[in-house]
Design a protein around this motif. Sequence first.
Motif, short mmCIF file in Angstrom:
data_model
loop_
_atom_site.label_atom_id
_atom_site.label_comp_id
_atom_site.label_asym_id
_atom_site.label_seq_id
_atom_site.Cartn_x
_atom_site.Cartn_y
_atom_site.Cartn_z
N ALA A 27 0.82 -1.20 0.00
CA ALA A 27 0.00 0.00 0.00
C ALA A 27 0.87 1.26 0.00
O ALA A 27 0.35 2.36 -0.04
N GLY A 28 2.18 1.09 0.02
CA GLY A 28 3.09 2.23 0.07
C GLY A 28 3.20 2.96 -1.25
O GLY A 28 2.57 2.59 -2.24
N PRO A 29 4.06 3.98 -1.29
CA PRO A 29 4.18 4.82 -2.49
C PRO A 29 5.08 4.24 -3.58
O PRO A 29 5.24 4.85 -4.62
N THR A 30 5.66 3.05 -3.36
CA THR A 30 6.57 2.47 -4.35
C THR A 30 6.14 1.05 -4.71
O THR A 30 5.78 0.26 -3.84
N TRP A 31 6.16 0.76 -6.00
CA TRP A 31 5.82 -0.57 -6.53
C TRP A 31 6.96 -0.97 -7.46
O TRP A 31 7.50 -0.14 -8.19
N SER A 32 7.33 -2.24 -7.42
CA SER A 32 8.34 -2.73 -8.37
C SER A 32 8.08 -4.18 -8.72
O SER A 32 7.42 -4.90 -7.98
N CYS A 33 8.61 -4.57 -9.87
CA CYS A 33 8.50 -5.95 -10.32
C CYS A 33 9.74 -6.29 -11.13
O CYS A 33 10.11 -5.55 -12.05
N GLU A 34 10.35 -7.39 -10.79
CA GLU A 34 11.47 -7.89 -11.58
C GLU A 34 11.04 -9.18 -12.25
O GLU A 34 10.56 -10.11 -11.60
N VAL A 35 11.16 -9.22 -13.56
CA VAL A 35 10.93 -10.43 -14.33
C VAL A 35 12.33 -10.99 -14.58
O VAL A 35 13.09 -10.41 -15.37
N ALA A 36 12.67 -12.06 -13.86
CA ALA A 36 14.04 -12.58 -13.84
C ALA A 36 14.65 -12.64 -15.23
O ALA A 36 14.08 -13.22 -16.15
N ASP A 37 15.79 -12.02 -15.39
CA ASP A 37 16.61 -11.98 -16.59
C ASP A 37 15.97 -11.21 -17.75
O ASP A 37 16.53 -11.18 -18.84
N TYR A 38 14.83 -10.58 -17.54
CA TYR A 38 14.17 -9.85 -18.63
C TYR A 38 14.08 -8.35 -18.39
O TYR A 38 14.50 -7.56 -19.22
N ALA A 39 13.50 -7.95 -17.25
CA ALA A 39 13.33 -6.51 -17.01
C ALA A 39 12.97 -6.26 -15.56
O ALA A 39 12.48 -7.15 -14.85
N THR A 40 13.21 -5.03 -15.14
CA THR A 40 12.76 -4.55 -13.84
C THR A 40 11.94 -3.29 -14.09
O THR A 40 12.40 -2.37 -14.76
N TYR A 41 10.73 -3.29 -13.56
CA TYR A 41 9.82 -2.14 -13.66
C TYR A 41 9.70 -1.52 -12.26
O TYR A 41 9.68 -2.25 -11.27
N ALA A 42 9.56 -0.20 -12.19
CA ALA A 42 9.35 0.45 -10.90
C ALA A 42 8.51 1.70 -11.09
O ALA A 42 8.60 2.39 -12.11
N VAL A 43 7.69 1.98 -10.07
CA VAL A 43 6.89 3.20 -10.01
C VAL A 43 6.99 3.71 -8.58
O VAL A 43 6.85 2.93 -7.63
N THR A 44 7.21 5.02 -8.43
CA THR A 44 7.18 5.58 -7.08
C THR A 44 6.52 6.95 -7.09
O THR A 44 6.66 7.71 -8.04
N GLN A 45 5.80 7.19 -5.99
CA GLN A 45 5.23 8.50 -5.72
C GLN A 45 5.80 9.04 -4.41
O GLN A 45 5.29 10.01 -3.87
N GLU A 46 6.87 8.40 -3.93
CA GLU A 46 7.54 8.84 -2.70
C GLU A 46 8.11 10.24 -2.94
O GLU A 46 8.99 10.42 -3.79
N PRO A 47 7.60 11.25 -2.21
CA PRO A 47 8.00 12.64 -2.48
C PRO A 47 9.51 12.88 -2.42
O PRO A 47 10.05 13.63 -3.24
N ARG A 48 10.22 12.26 -1.49
CA ARG A 48 11.67 12.50 -1.38
C ARG A 48 12.42 11.91 -2.57
O ARG A 48 13.38 12.51 -3.05
N ILE A 49 11.99 10.77 -3.05
CA ILE A 49 12.64 10.17 -4.22
C ILE A 49 12.37 11.01 -5.46
O ILE A 49 13.30 11.33 -6.22
N VAL A 50 11.12 11.42 -5.65
CA VAL A 50 10.77 12.23 -6.81
C VAL A 50 11.52 13.57 -6.75
O VAL A 50 12.05 14.04 -7.76
N ALA A 51 11.61 14.18 -5.57
CA ALA A 51 12.33 15.45 -5.43
C ALA A 51 13.81 15.28 -5.78
O ALA A 51 14.40 16.14 -6.44
#
Length: 131
Positions: A27-51
């Motif tokens: 439920a936090g501000p960051t989501w990620s998914c790693e598809v082994a050996d293919y790709a890593t996806y990430a989304v964040t709305q964490e204000p400090r990271i975005v800043a």
Amino acid sequence: MCGLAGLTFPGQTRGRANATETVQDSAGPTWSCEVADYATYAVTQEPRIVAGIRSSPRFTEQPRVAGLQVSGFDPRHVVADCAGTPTCFSMEVHQGYTSALERPGTPNSRDLYDDFVDVAGKRLGCSTATS
């Protein structure tokens, strides 16, 4: 793929269906998914990271992604407005994807990223409307 209805990945029906996915989906501000050996996806709305991302001297307007007006480091690491919240999307491709590019029908990385941002962006209320 990665718990996002509508997200697809190259080779999914050609021997890739059993690839390991590791999804961090809280439920936090960051989501990620790693598809082994293919790709890593990430989304964040964490204000400090975005800043931090926005304060980089390399942060500039980028070509639209999935119809969204975005800024970022490069076309696969961008910030968009999603329901009034700055949202960072990123994708890294790995060797398995690079090898899959040799197979007919494998989308280029731009199309793969657009698909990810489109699917994840709809979940977060991103809008393609221009101001």
